[in-house]
Design an enzyme around this catalytic site. Structure first.
Site, PDB file in Angstrom:
ATOM      1  CB  VAL A 256      -0.935   0.000   1.227  1.00 20.51           C
ATOM      2  CG1 VAL A 256      -1.644   1.335   1.351  1.00 20.51           C
ATOM      3  CG2 VAL A 256      -1.920  -1.144   1.126  1.00 20.51           C
ATOM      4  CB  ALA A 257       3.673   2.295   2.113  1.00 23.20           C
ATOM      5  CG  ASP A 303      -8.229  29.364 -40.956  1.00 20.54           C
ATOM      6  OD1 ASP A 303      -7.911  28.507 -41.765  1.00 20.54           O
ATOM      7  OD2 ASP A 303      -9.304  29.415 -40.325  1.00 20.54           O
ATOM      8  CG  ASP A 594     -13.111  30.670 -38.812  1.00 21.00           C
ATOM      9  OD1 ASP A 594     -13.104  30.164 -39.959  1.00 21.00           O
ATOM     10  OD2 ASP A 594     -12.615  31.772 -38.548  1.00 21.00           O
ATOM     11  CD  GLU A 662       7.205   4.105   1.901  1.00 16.78           C
ATOM     12  OE1 GLU A 662       6.408   3.344   1.318  1.00 16.78           O
ATOM     13  OE2 GLU A 662       6.977   5.319   2.093  1.00 16.78           O
ATOM     14  CG  ASN A 687       0.448   5.340   2.219  1.00 12.17           C
ATOM     15  OD1 ASN A 687       0.767   5.556   1.059  1.00 12.17           O
ATOM     16  ND2 ASN A 687      -0.794   5.153   2.591  1.00 12.17           N
ATOM     17  CB  THR A 690       4.749  10.809   1.995  1.00 14.17           C
ATOM     18  OG1 THR A 690       4.266   9.470   1.987  1.00 14.17           O
ATOM     19  CG2 THR A 690       5.801  10.973   3.068  1.00 14.17           C
TER      20      THR A 690
HETATM   21  P1  ATP Z   1      -8.156  32.743 -45.905  1.00 17.44           P
HETATM   22  O1  ATP Z   1      -8.609  32.039 -44.687  1.00 17.44           O
HETATM   23  O2  ATP Z   1      -6.725  32.844 -46.058  1.00 17.44           O
HETATM   24  O3  ATP Z   1      -8.849  34.066 -46.097  1.00 17.44           O
HETATM   25  P2  ATP Z   1      -9.852  31.112 -47.507  1.00 17.44           P
HETATM   26  O4  ATP Z   1      -9.405  29.727 -47.499  1.00 17.44           O
HETATM   27  O5  ATP Z   1     -11.007  31.542 -46.718  1.00 17.44           O
HETATM   28  O6  ATP Z   1      -8.568  31.993 -47.214  1.00 17.44           O
HETATM   29  P3  ATP Z   1     -11.420  31.481 -49.847  1.00 17.44           P
HETATM   30  O7  ATP Z   1     -12.466  32.283 -49.205  1.00 17.44           O
HETATM   31  O8  ATP Z   1     -11.673  30.092 -50.227  1.00 17.44           O
HETATM   32  O9  ATP Z   1     -10.079  31.566 -49.003  1.00 17.44           O
HETATM   33  O10 ATP Z   1     -10.962  32.267 -51.118  1.00 17.44           O
HETATM   34  C1  ATP Z   1     -10.122  31.714 -52.083  1.00 17.44           C
HETATM   35  C2  ATP Z   1     -10.061  32.622 -53.268  1.00 17.44           C
HETATM   36  O11 ATP Z   1     -11.355  32.706 -53.865  1.00 17.44           O
HETATM   37  C3  ATP Z   1      -9.676  34.047 -52.932  1.00 17.44           C
HETATM   38  O12 ATP Z   1      -8.282  34.218 -53.016  1.00 17.44           O
HETATM   39  C4  ATP Z   1     -10.392  34.841 -53.998  1.00 17.44           C
HETATM   40  O13 ATP Z   1      -9.593  34.891 -55.149  1.00 17.44           O
HETATM   41  C5  ATP Z   1     -11.615  34.025 -54.293  1.00 17.44           C
HETATM   42  N1  ATP Z   1     -12.790  34.550 -53.582  1.00 17.44           N
HETATM   43  C6  ATP Z   1     -12.992  34.540 -52.252  1.00 17.44           C
HETATM   44  N2  ATP Z   1     -14.172  35.060 -51.926  1.00 17.44           N
HETATM   45  C7  ATP Z   1     -14.771  35.405 -53.074  1.00 17.44           C
HETATM   46  C8  ATP Z   1     -16.022  36.000 -53.432  1.00 17.44           C
HETATM   47  N3  ATP Z   1     -16.914  36.328 -52.505  1.00 17.44           N
HETATM   48  N4  ATP Z   1     -16.274  36.227 -54.722  1.00 17.44           N
HETATM   49  C9  ATP Z   1     -15.401  35.871 -55.659  1.00 17.44           C
HETATM   50  N5  ATP Z   1     -14.220  35.319 -55.410  1.00 17.44           N
HETATM   51  C10 ATP Z   1     -13.881  35.084 -54.144  1.00 17.44           C
END
Ligand code: ATP
Length: 864
Positions: A256-257, A303, A594, A662, A687, A690
């Protein structure tokens, strides 16, 4: 009926109605995990094999009439149970508090006001608003829907967005992919189709963490070792003529200890309290395993937008169809601003630039709201980049609302991350149609969409991307008849807009701090490689000549990934390949995300990190939620993870060294003329003193200096690895040697040697507890709980020979003040030796101050 009136009402339920429904129907959750009853918890402690042994020993001693031993044994059982149960309750409370902090939420309207409430509080007839990334909180009937699509994977297993119109039913646990909608709740809680969201909402507590499992294995091994060695002690005792029953009880006490039975409780509590401290530092771990895994993270894949940058977008440059570049200035999303030509002279927007501005304003879903009493700034609804384009149109002299009213939209293809472009068709005020396509230059300016792009425009696009700007190309076509969106071609380039998003001021510092800690920051973006490289170089993680991994040129493989730290043109699904490739290279990966599509990557990563401001799905899929959306917080969480692991090793070092001593004392004693070095009650008393308070207090030691200046520990490394086992054996042997020498010396001087051994062994262990504590940091506080715990335990130890009733209980004899002083002096030796050895070896695993040993090597390949 109340239900119909309420559901027809746009101001939603009243707070009072909602409360009474919640009382009547119960919370909108799957059955919560059953609370463990106190009796169950106590029973759980009492069925531990070691405790069963003790109870058996207590039964035997009481039958034999050896009441003092019975009393001490029962005291140990009670104290162990109290400590075990209270640690478990505290750990559970900490975990429950965390669960509450990241519980799913829902947007409802009550009393005419928009509220965000815990999804558990949603009731029948609540009016719920849904946006992309929301997890539908209950079964709803839609009253309105705009381009609304849900992913019903949770329902059907198939991850295809399904469009839903007003009047349709959507079910709890499905995920909103695009569009928005509002609906009335028809069923909640167990009555809804809710069982299936159980896995998403994760109310069930996950099993033990890998560390807990490994430590359980270690405890078993230790138990068996202690059992075998105690059997040897038993045999030696019986052979030398002592009563078998006495020796059996001695052997049980020794097992146990020697085994740190409080280990699981110490670990769980350390993890749970660590999780709570992380939450205090605005990083909420959603699972306990995150706390320990964070300590061994080697890659943080982040991102770009919003995480490393501020997410405040603004158009900085524009190139009109005739090839002239303009600079744009303005503040925030305000449509007021100025334009400058190449020579930096203020200019009014020429027609070509106004056409470009109108095109990006029309092919756009964002809207701007002027400042009001609540908000002193212009604010945006929709994609921040599109909002920046609306502001840009204003700065070019257009009135966004008037333009959009005059050029009505008649058809559209929404933005798609596969094609990286968006297309809309508008009826012209003077008749005919205008088609606008905007998106990534390589997808808009290429055939068959656009036949001939002036080469100057492509080089301009590259130049602006290389300055770290996100570049959008725009192409348009005019026609008399409505164009068919399935066969769009023959567009004319209308120009380029370059959108800037400033790097967060602390971002480069975060990258350096991670480097120092042996963690590689990796940038993942959907942007162009030149933009990504520019941002990477501002962060200090990319140098000219380093490669960029491109998601649009073949798959992402472990070989292709190599040591590269910038990933461009990546789509959310490709994040899974990146994680796999990094893991294949032995990395422990934390990945941020996100968006709606990030959930699988967040689950696959060793640590999925979601932003508090991100979508509900991302939050629910993550292991760690950053309340302040700040990547630096991940660093703080990693430091906390490392500290907890260090403290668990500290506890092991201390507890195992004591146990080893021990056993060695009991094994070697008889050969040195000390027939029974310690009585069972004495072993159990030590035991108690400690393992109890000092053991628990060690878990609260502060972080060592330099915690974030050493490389992460390898997840494969044993918890006793990196020299811990050796140091346990050395410290244990040294303590045993000192105890035996003191006892032999005392016996030569005709002193009560057994009591001397008892005092030296107890105090010696407490000395080791002080020796293994974290080195003090400049300006850092001390863990006073440990000092107090050691002081109390030391006094109790001395009381064992000074207080007459305790002497009777423990079978000790009186020692004079001088004798005790001598014992105390001798007992400091092992601790002193451990302390000196610790200081001599310097900070563990230190790496060169520059961190260069862990920087990623130069990567091959150059971006084109
Ligand atoms: P990050 O997080 O770095 O901003 P992401 O992965 O969100 O990038 P996306 O939003 O997929 O990037 O955009 C990729 C590409 O698509 C952009 O570089 C742009 O050229 C084009 N793009 C983004 N949003 C639009 C939009 N609303 N209309 C037209 N083209 C777009």
């Amino acid at each position: 009926m109340v239900a119909t009136t309420a559901s027809a009402n746009v101001s939603g339920l009243t707070g009072r109605d909602a409360a009474s429904r919640l009382r009547a129907d119960g919370p909108n959750t799957v059955a919560p995990p059953p609370r463990r009853h106190l009796v169950t918890r106590i029973a759980h402690q009492l069925t531990d094999p070691l405790v069963v042994l003790l109870i058996a020993a207590a039964a035997v001693t009481s039958v034999l009439g050896d009441y003092p031993d019975t009393a001490v044994i029962l005291l140990v059982v009670v104290v162990n149970t109290v400590i075990g149960v209270s640690q478990e309750v505290r750990a559970d409370a900490a975990v429950t508090a965390l669960d509450r902090m990241t519980a799913p939420t829902a947007r409802v309207v009550r009393d005419g006001r928009h509220l965000v409430i815990p999804a558990a509080d949603v009731v029948r007839d609540d009016l719920v608003h849904l946006e992309p990334g929301d997890v539908v909180p209950a079964d709803l009937r839609l009253r309105e829907a705009h381009r609304f699509q849900v992913d019903e994977a949770a329902l059907t297993g198939e991850s295809v967005p399904v469009a839903q119109e007003a009047g349709a039913d959507v079910y709890a646990g499905t995920v909103v992919v695009t569009g928005r909608a509002a609906g009335t709740v028809v069923r909640t809680g167990p009555a809804s189709a809710l069982g299936r969201i159980a896995q998403l909402v994760a109310t069930t507590r996950p099993g033990p963490t890998p560390l807990q499992r490994r430590l359980a294995g270690l405890s078993r091994t230790l138990g068996i070792t202690a059992l075998v060695l105690s059997a040897v002690v038993f045999a030696i005792g019986v052979a030398s003529g002592r009563a078998a029953i006495d020796m059996a009880i001695t052997a049980v006490s020794l097992v146990v200890a020697a085994v740190p039975e409080s280990l699981p409780a110490v670990v769980t509590l350390a993890l749970a309290l660590g999780a709570r401290r992380m939450a205090g530092a605005r990083a909420i771990p959603r699972r306990l395993h995150a706390v320990e895994t964070l300590g061994s993270v080697t890659v943080v894949a982040s991102d770009k937008t919003g995480t490393l940058t501020e997410g405040r977008m603004a158009v900085q440059q524009a190139v009109a169809a005739h090839g002239v570049t303009y600079r744009v200035r303005g503040s925030g999303y305000s449509p007021a601003g100025e334009l400058f030509d190449a020579a930096d002279h203020p200019v009014a927007a020429p027609p070509a630039l106004r056409d470009l501005a109108r095109a990006v304003l029309l092919c756009n879903d964002a809207t701007l709201t002027p400042p009001d009493g609540e908000n002193p700034q212009w604010t945006a609804v929709g994609d921040p980049m599109e909002a920046a384009l609306v502001a840009f149109a204003g700065r070019c002299g257009l009135d966004p609302e008037a333009e959009r009213a005059a050029w009505t939209r008649v058809a559209e293809v929404p933005f798609d991350q596969d094609t990286r472009r968006m297309t809309t068709v508008h009826r012209r005020p003077d008749g005919g149609y205008l088609l606008v396509c905007k998106g990534a230059p390589e997808s808009v300016l290429a055939a068959p969409l656009v036949e001939r792009t002036p080469s100057g425009m492509l080089s301009n696009a590259y130049r602006m991307a290389a300055a770290g700007l996100r570049v959008l190309a725009v192409a348009t076509a005019e026609s008399d008849a409505a164009p068919d969106l399935r066969t769009v071609n023959d567009l004319r380039p209308a120009g380029l807009v370059a959108v800037g998003d400033p790097l967060r001021a602390q971002a480069p510092g975060i990258a350096t701090a991670f480097d120092d800690a042996g963690i590689h920051l990796v940038l993942i973006t959907g942007d162009h490689p030149a933009t990504a490289a520019a941002i990477g170089s501002q962060l200090g993680i990319w140098r000219g000549g380093d490669g960029v991994v491109r998601g649009d040129e073949g798959g992402v493989t472990a070989y292709g990934v190599g040591d590269r730290r910038v990933f461009a043109r990546i789509q959310p699904e490709q994040k899974l390949d990146i994680i796999a490739a990094l893991q294949e290279r032995g990395h422990v990966v934390a990945m941020t995300g996100d968006g709606v599509n990030d959930a699988p990557a967040l689950r696959r990563a060793d640590i999925g990190v979601a932003m508090g401001g991100g979508t509900e799905v991302a939050r629910q899929a993550a292991d760690l939620v950053l309340v302040d959306d700040n990547l630096a917080t991940v660093g703080a969480a990693v430091a906390e993870g490392r500290r907890i692991y260090d403290n668990i090793r500290r506890f092991l070092r201390y507890a195992l060294a004591g146990g080893t001593a021990e056993i060695l004392v009991m094994l070697a004693g008889p050969f040195l003329g000390l027939a029974v070095p310690l009585l069972p009650a004495q072993i159990l008393w030590i035991n108690l003193l400690t393992h109890g308070l000092p053991g628990v207090a060690l878990g609260a030691e502060p972080a060592e200096p330099g915690t974030m200046r050493r490389p992460p520990r390898s997840p494969q490394e044993s918890v006793l690895g990196a020299g811990l086992l050796r140091s346990v054996l050395l410290a244990g042997s040294l303590l045993a040697a000192v105890v035996l020498a003191a006892a032999v010396g005392a016996s030569a001087l005709d002193l009560p040697w057994q009591s001397v051994a008892f005092v030296v062994l107890g105090l010696g262990q407490l000395g080791i507890a002080l020796a293994v504590r974290a080195p003090r940091r400049a300006g850092g506080g001390r863990n006073h709980a440990l000092t107090a715990a050691v002081a109390v335990s030391a006094l109790m130890q001395l009381a064992g020979v000074l207080v007459p009733p305790l002497r009777d209980l423990l079978g000790t004899e009186y020692l004079s003040a001088n004798d005790l002083a001598a014992c105390a002096a001798v007992a400091t030796l092992p601790g002193l030796a451990v302390w000196l050895a610790e200081r001599a070896s310097g900070p563990r695993n230190s790496i060169p101050a520059t961190g260069s040993a862990t920087r990623m090597g130069p990567a091959g390949g150059v971006i084109e």
